[in-house]
Design a protein around this motif. Structure first.
Motif, mmCIF file in Angstrom:
data_model
loop_
_atom_site.group_PDB
_atom_site.id
_atom_site.type_symbol
_atom_site.label_atom_id
_atom_site.label_comp_id
_atom_site.label_asym_id
_atom_site.label_seq_id
_atom_site.Cartn_x
_atom_site.Cartn_y
_atom_site.Cartn_z
ATOM 1 N N GLU A 32 -34.268 -113.210 -101.534
ATOM 2 C CA GLU A 32 -34.036 -113.454 -103.302
ATOM 3 C C GLU A 32 -33.077 -111.824 -102.466
ATOM 4 O O GLU A 32 -31.627 -112.411 -102.929
ATOM 5 N N GLU A 33 -32.882 -110.468 -102.001
ATOM 6 C CA GLU A 33 -32.058 -110.264 -101.759
ATOM 7 C C GLU A 33 -30.605 -110.671 -101.107
ATOM 8 O O GLU A 33 -29.661 -110.159 -101.390
ATOM 9 N N GLU A 35 -29.661 -113.528 -100.866
ATOM 10 C CA GLU A 35 -28.901 -114.472 -101.309
ATOM 11 C C GLU A 35 -27.882 -113.612 -102.723
ATOM 12 O O GLU A 35 -26.851 -113.961 -102.362
ATOM 13 N N LYS A 36 -28.552 -112.732 -102.857
ATOM 14 C CA LYS A 36 -27.570 -111.747 -103.680
ATOM 15 C C LYS A 36 -26.391 -111.265 -102.693
ATOM 16 O O LYS A 36 -25.197 -110.702 -103.539
ATOM 17 N N LYS A 38 -25.898 -112.179 -100.221
ATOM 18 C CA LYS A 38 -24.234 -112.941 -99.931
ATOM 19 C C LYS A 38 -23.585 -113.408 -100.402
ATOM 20 O O LYS A 38 -22.216 -113.803 -100.505
ATOM 21 N N GLU A 39 -23.626 -113.634 -101.933
ATOM 22 C CA GLU A 39 -23.030 -113.858 -103.402
ATOM 23 C C GLU A 39 -21.882 -112.467 -103.120
ATOM 24 O O GLU A 39 -20.284 -112.429 -103.181
ATOM 25 N N ILE A 40 -22.082 -111.459 -102.893
ATOM 26 C CA ILE A 40 -21.125 -110.676 -102.482
ATOM 27 C C ILE A 40 -20.679 -109.933 -102.175
ATOM 28 O O ILE A 40 -19.526 -110.099 -102.515
ATOM 29 N N ALA A 42 -19.409 -113.242 -100.413
ATOM 30 C CA ALA A 42 -18.640 -114.034 -100.800
ATOM 31 C C ALA A 42 -17.132 -113.827 -101.203
ATOM 32 O O ALA A 42 -16.082 -113.985 -101.211
ATOM 33 N N SER A 43 -17.947 -112.705 -102.657
ATOM 34 C CA SER A 43 -16.294 -112.582 -103.081
ATOM 35 C C SER A 43 -15.817 -111.938 -102.724
ATOM 36 O O SER A 43 -14.814 -111.597 -103.887
ATOM 37 N N ASN A 45 -14.230 -112.013 -99.723
ATOM 38 C CA ASN A 45 -14.397 -112.863 -98.240
ATOM 39 C C ASN A 45 -14.581 -111.913 -97.141
ATOM 40 O O ASN A 45 -13.789 -112.127 -96.263
#
Length: 70
Positions: A32-33, A35-36, A38-40, A42-43, A45
């Motif tokens: 879960e951590e 995935e979060k 990776k989102e951060i 990716a935001s 770059n």
């Protein structure tokens, strides 16, 4: 020739030992951590590479890739 290939390998091996050309930073996170994170990342770059998974078991640890295949 094989001598030249051997010289290249020796120089490459020395470079890895001298300059530590491995991964710059590892994060060990729950799924879960991760995935979060990776989102951060990716935001902004920032590239993300998943390099492994920690699992329970009785197997030996085997390191592969890079110089470990030589």
């Amino acid at each position: 020739n094989s001598s030249a290939a051997s010289d290249v390998y020796k120089r490459q091996h020395e470079m890895y030992r001298t300059y530590n050309c491995g991964l710059g930073m590892l994060l060990i996170l729950t799924r879960e951590e991760a995935e979060k994170a990776k989102e951060i990342l990716a935001s902004i770059n920032e590239p993300v590479y998943e390099v492994g998974e920690i699992t329970e078991g009785s197997q030996d640890v085997i390191v592969t890739g890079g110089l470990f295949n030589k």
